[in-house]
Design a protein around this motif. Structure first.
Motif, mmCIF file in Angstrom:
data_model
loop_
_atom_site.group_PDB
_atom_site.id
_atom_site.type_symbol
_atom_site.label_atom_id
_atom_site.label_comp_id
_atom_site.label_asym_id
_atom_site.label_seq_id
_atom_site.Cartn_x
_atom_site.Cartn_y
_atom_site.Cartn_z
ATOM 1 N N ALA A 192 -3.912 -2.052 -4.702
ATOM 2 C CA ALA A 192 -3.333 -0.890 -4.029
ATOM 3 C C ALA A 192 -2.795 0.069 -5.059
ATOM 4 C CB ALA A 192 -2.224 -1.345 -3.090
ATOM 5 N N MET B 231 0.832 -1.194 0.000
ATOM 6 C CA MET B 231 0.000 0.000 0.000
ATOM 7 C C MET B 231 0.874 1.254 0.000
ATOM 8 S SD MET B 231 -2.885 -1.306 2.739
ATOM 9 C CE MET B 231 -1.707 -2.152 3.797
ATOM 10 N N ARG C 86 -8.328 1.353 4.135
ATOM 11 C CA ARG C 86 -7.636 0.236 3.491
ATOM 12 C C ARG C 86 -6.592 -0.367 4.432
ATOM 13 N NH1 ARG C 86 -3.747 0.787 -1.153
ATOM 14 N NH2 ARG C 86 -3.964 3.006 -0.757
ATOM 15 N N ASN D 52 -9.899 6.861 2.344
ATOM 16 C CA ASN D 52 -9.775 5.588 1.634
ATOM 17 C C ASN D 52 -8.491 4.865 2.027
ATOM 18 O OD1 ASN D 52 -12.188 5.857 0.192
ATOM 19 N ND2 ASN D 52 -11.195 7.042 -1.428
ATOM 20 N N ASP D 53 -7.391 5.617 2.142
ATOM 21 C CA ASP D 53 -6.122 5.024 2.556
ATOM 22 C C ASP D 53 -6.207 4.489 3.979
ATOM 23 O OD1 ASP D 53 -4.805 5.342 0.195
ATOM 24 O OD2 ASP D 53 -3.495 6.971 0.847
ATOM 25 N N ASN E 94 -14.071 -2.545 -2.597
ATOM 26 C CA ASN E 94 -12.917 -1.720 -2.309
ATOM 27 C C ASN E 94 -11.804 -2.528 -1.679
ATOM 28 O OD1 ASN E 94 -14.114 0.547 -3.320
ATOM 29 N ND2 ASN E 94 -14.785 1.331 -1.341
ATOM 30 N N SER E 95 -12.162 -3.497 -0.812
ATOM 31 C CA SER E 95 -11.142 -4.286 -0.133
ATOM 32 C C SER E 95 -10.403 -5.189 -1.099
ATOM 33 C CB SER E 95 -11.778 -5.126 0.987
ATOM 34 O OG SER E 95 -12.653 -6.081 0.444
ATOM 35 N N GLU F 46 -6.552 -4.290 6.405
ATOM 36 C CA GLU F 46 -5.418 -5.215 6.326
ATOM 37 C C GLU F 46 -4.807 -5.454 7.701
ATOM 38 O OE1 GLU F 46 -4.892 -6.892 3.793
ATOM 39 O OE2 GLU F 46 -5.862 -5.769 2.189
#
Length: 216
Positions: free
Chosen positions: A214, A134, A159, A155-156, A209-210, A163
């Motif tokens: 990246a 990422m 994400r 969003n970052d 989205n998942s 994880e």
């Protein structure tokens, strides 16, 4: 008279320590290489404004002189999330004080003249497929009088959270403050405490989205 003065002084000290100036009230004991919870309390209403999950990592706690601080912060009212990273010596003092003026001056300009910082993260677990690498949208900031790196892009942040919650550790590679370094972050225990921080603002899991790649 003396007793009255002492009582007034005690009340003032208690009021100050629970105000925003005291800022953080620890819920978990301060430890190294583990996750802790804390809250930020509003001065006016004596109520929570933010929930924070943070980690202080030393590569080798027996002789290391550097501590890496990783923080996940949630605004209880707006539900805005932020990731933040800074480093100090073992006494909590910054190695990078000369960067404070550079960051503050750069923030006053219409366009930045500092080369942007960069953070790459990959989360891993034994027996599981590692996360994509990422590449986060990172900015310099001065926080609590210290130079720091912050991720505001929601969003970052989301994400990374997904994880982190599903893996045991993460490798973080940082290019900032004119040098490069990397750390390994222990994620055991993170998911439970991050879920506590999200109680006011549940994190919506978007399957599409998942699964999206990246950013490069």
């Amino acid at each position: 008279m003396r007793k009255s003065l002492c009582l007034s002084l005690f009340v003032c000290i208690v009021a100050w320590s629970t105000s925003v100036w005291g800022e953080v009230k620890n819920l978990d004991p301060g430890v190294i290489n583990d996750w802790m919870r804390s809250v930020v309390v509003a001065e006016s209403e004596q109520s929570e404004t933010h929930r924070v999950v943070h980690n202080s990592t030393m590569k080798n706690w027996k002789d290391s002189g550097t501590v890496y601080h990783f923080k996940y912060k949630v605004d209880n009212s707006s539900c805005k999330r932020m990731l933040q990273l800074h480093l100090t010596d073992e006494h909590g003092k910054s190695h990078l004080n000369e960067w404070i003026k550079r960051i503050e001056d750069d923030q006053k300009r219409e366009s930045s003249q500092l080369e942007g910082p960069r953070i790459l993260i990959r989360a891993i677990s034994r027996g599981k497929t590692p996360s994509p690498i990422m590449n986060l949208n990172v900015v310099y900031q001065v926080h609590d009088g210290m130079p720091a790196l912050a991720v505001h892009d929601q969003n970052d942040v989301e994400r990374v959270l997904r994880e982190f919650k599903s893996h045991d550790s993460a490798y973080i590679r940082i290019s900032a403050f004119e040098w490069n370094y990397s750390i390994q972050l222990n994620l055991r225990g993170f998911a439970k405490k991050a879920n506590w921080s999200d109680e006011h603002c549940p994190l919506e899991v978007d399957q599409e989205n998942s699964k999206s790649p990246a950013s490069s």
